[in-house]
Enzyme design. Structure first.
Site, PDB file in Angstrom:
ATOM      1  N   GLY A 193      42.697  38.245  48.183  1.00  0.00           N
ATOM      2  CA  GLY A 193      41.302  37.839  48.086  1.00  0.00           C
ATOM      3  C   GLY A 193      40.610  38.493  46.910  1.00  0.00           C
ATOM      4  O   GLY A 193      41.209  38.690  45.854  1.00  0.00           O
ATOM      5  N   SER A 195      37.994  41.510  44.985  1.00  0.00           N
ATOM      6  CA  SER A 195      37.967  42.973  44.890  1.00  0.00           C
ATOM      7  C   SER A 195      36.890  43.586  45.784  1.00  0.00           C
ATOM      8  O   SER A 195      37.040  44.728  46.227  1.00  0.00           O
ATOM      9  CB  SER A 195      37.753  43.403  43.438  1.00  0.00           C
ATOM     10  N   LYS A 196      35.818  42.854  46.055  1.00  0.00           N
ATOM     11  CA  LYS A 196      34.763  43.390  46.916  1.00  0.00           C
ATOM     12  C   LYS A 196      35.287  43.631  48.327  1.00  0.00           C
ATOM     13  O   LYS A 196      35.117  44.718  48.894  1.00  0.00           O
ATOM     14  CB  LYS A 196      33.577  42.418  46.963  1.00  0.00           C
ATOM     15  N   GLU A 215      46.380  41.767  46.773  1.00  0.00           N
ATOM     16  CA  GLU A 215      46.593  40.698  45.797  1.00  0.00           C
ATOM     17  C   GLU A 215      45.228  40.130  45.430  1.00  0.00           C
ATOM     18  O   GLU A 215      44.639  39.360  46.188  1.00  0.00           O
ATOM     19  CB  GLU A 215      47.513  39.616  46.379  1.00  0.00           C
ATOM     20  N   CYS A 250      43.928  32.351  41.687  1.00  0.00           N
ATOM     21  CA  CYS A 250      43.822  33.702  41.131  1.00  0.00           C
ATOM     22  C   CYS A 250      44.514  33.832  39.786  1.00  0.00           C
ATOM     23  O   CYS A 250      44.161  34.695  38.983  1.00  0.00           O
ATOM     24  CB  CYS A 250      44.391  34.720  42.116  1.00  0.00           C
TER      25      CYS A 250
END
Length: 483
Positions: A193, A195-196, A215, A250
């Site tokens: 998902g 970075s937050k 990831e 991504c």
């Protein structure tokens, strides 16, 4: 309600751990049997999987098959073919200090693991880590993304019919359920998902010293040299961007860097290719996915509505909120301080950044957080070597885009802001395994020098042994001394 979720999650994890400790997941036969059942599920439920992906993302059927269904099938087939070899202990060398002895590295399951998956490729990004966890002999809980509700619901419906539910579970839900799961003690967490959320996952894992595989993503750059086959390069960039879930991937190209003198030709080639692939009105194309939901639609339109880029759109820009449609869009030389150049795009917008010479591209990339993927189009072998040696990214691909994801002999994962750890193929097995070092000795080979009292002679023997002074060691053993 929150306390009830936590209690329920704790009870489930306790049950899974008890079943794992019985040892049933450790056998080769159990692991391969689960792989065969998963493969059977994919084959028997293909139409339902495609329907769910269409409902969640309007994903074209051929894209669903190539990028999700077929890849999940290949992952299962690879495990079935290679697992016996992967499970075999690996011989390791021993040294003089442990002589006589032998050593090996044993792969053992880490235990009970949690897989939290993503919404953009909700089938393969859910199943591939689960395949890795099962192949390594673990118990596993899958938490599909609620942003792709049809696929999440499908997993909850069909997976229990094919796997051993005493050690493999699916948990549906949103933030509350995910939070309750993260409160538990796992032996590994695999999250795909942004970075937050990754920071939340990592903070929760730290409370129990739980290792993680994260990831994530980032702004994946594409360098385009002026010496390329422009027609081929434009097609490969276009299919990697707009043909990969309409940019909601991504590893989709996020922005292009090219020499200023070459930019007009590249823009024209991309425009021509987009029209060839998706027609003069891409909103009517059946080969383009739609934006996943209204929140992401608004996020993307905010990037376009930034006053700093309003005059930088050279192609596209049309939108239809009711249909969650944003046209394939190209922007030329958006300012570095604009939102679209600071945030990961994750959608059908592509920026082109111009530089005086192609080598300047490396400084542009290295001034930003490390990306998940980096791409280079060139015929210059010297430039290739410079690119590989000077740019840090999760993975790289020369003269194409995104295809490295499909190569299971390569690790897939990020670096820095784009992730921690890797998986795919054997790397998935390794990601969910503990590599246990084992040293074997017999009752022979006693050396009195290792035991007290440490006389001067014993000390000379040990010092010679540990420093590699084999002449001194020999002399001391026969009662002579160098001195």
């Amino acid at each position: 309600m929150a306390e009830g979720r936590v209690d329920w999650a704790a009870s489930m994890v306790e049950e899974l751990r008890k079943n794992f400790l019985k040892g049933k997941t450790r056998s080769y036969e159990w692991r391969v049997g689960q792989m065969r059942r998963l493969l059977q599920m994919i084959e028997e439920k293909e139409s339902e999987i495609m329907q769910a992906l269409s409902h969640d993302l309007c994903k074209p059927q051929i894209e669903s098959f190539i990028q999700e269904i077929s890849m999940a099938k290949e992952s299962c087939k690879l495990v079935i073919k290679e697992l016996k070899r992967w499970m075999k202990p690996e011989k390791a060398k021993t040294g003089l200090t442990t002589f006589p002895s032998s050593a090996e590295i044993v792969s053992e399951p880490v235990g009970v693991v949690l897989v939290i998956s993503a919404w953009n490729y909700p089938f393969v990004l859910s199943l591939d880590p689960v395949i890795g966890a099962i192949s390594a002999g673990n118990a596993v809980v899958l938490k599909p993304s609620e942003v792709s509700p049809a696929t999440s619901s499908l997993f909850a419906k069909i997976l229990p019919d094919y796997v051993d539910t005493s050690v493999v579970r699916v948990v549906e839900g949103s933030v509350g359920e995910t939070t309750a799961l993260l409160e538990q003690q796992w032996d590994k967490i695999h999250y795909t998902g942004n970075s937050k959320v990754a920071r939340i996952v990592m903070a929760a894992a730290a409370k129990h010293l739980t290792p993680v595989v994260l990831e994530l993503g980032g702004k994946s750059p594409v360098i385009v040299d002026s010496n390329v086959n422009l027609e081929v390069a434009a097609k490969r960039i276009t299919v990697g961007k707009w043909g990969s879930n309409n940019g909601q991937a991504c590893i989709a190209p996020d922005y292009i860097i090219t020499p200023k003198s070459f930019a007009p030709k590249l823009v024209d080639a991309l425009k021509s290719t987009l029209e060839e692939f998706y027609g003069k009105d891409p909103s009517e194309s059946k080969d383009l996915s739609r934006i996943v939901n209204s929140n992401h639609f608004k996020r993307l339109t905010n990037l376009l509505d930034d006053e700093k880029v309003s005059d930088k759109i050279v192609y596209g820009g049309q939108r239809d909120e009711k249909r969650l449609y944003i046209a394939p869009t190209i922007l030329l030389d958006a300012p570095e301080d604009s939102l679209i150049m600071k945030e990961e795009i994750f959608g059908p917008l592509m920026c082109i950044v111009t530089v005086d010479k192609v080598e300047d591209s490396f400084d542009v990339i290295n001034s930003k957080p490390k990306p998940l993927a980096a791409y280079l189009f060139t015929k210059d072998k010297k430039l290739e070597k410079m690119f590989v040696s000077s740019v840090s990214s999760g993975g790289m691909l020369i003269n194409d885009t995104t295809l490295h994801f499909a190569n299971y002999t390569l690790p897939f994962g990020g670096v820095g802001e784009s992730g921690i750890g890797s998986y795919h193929g054997k790397f998935s097995f390794d990601a969910f395994s503990h590599k246990k070092g084992v040293l074997y000795r017999t009752f022979g080979g006693e050396a009195s020098a290792r035991y007290p009292p440490f006389t001067p002679r014993k000390q000379r023997v040990l010092r010679a042994l540990l420093t590699g002074d084999f002449i001194g060691l020999f002399l001391n053993l026969i009662g002579w001394s160098k001195a």
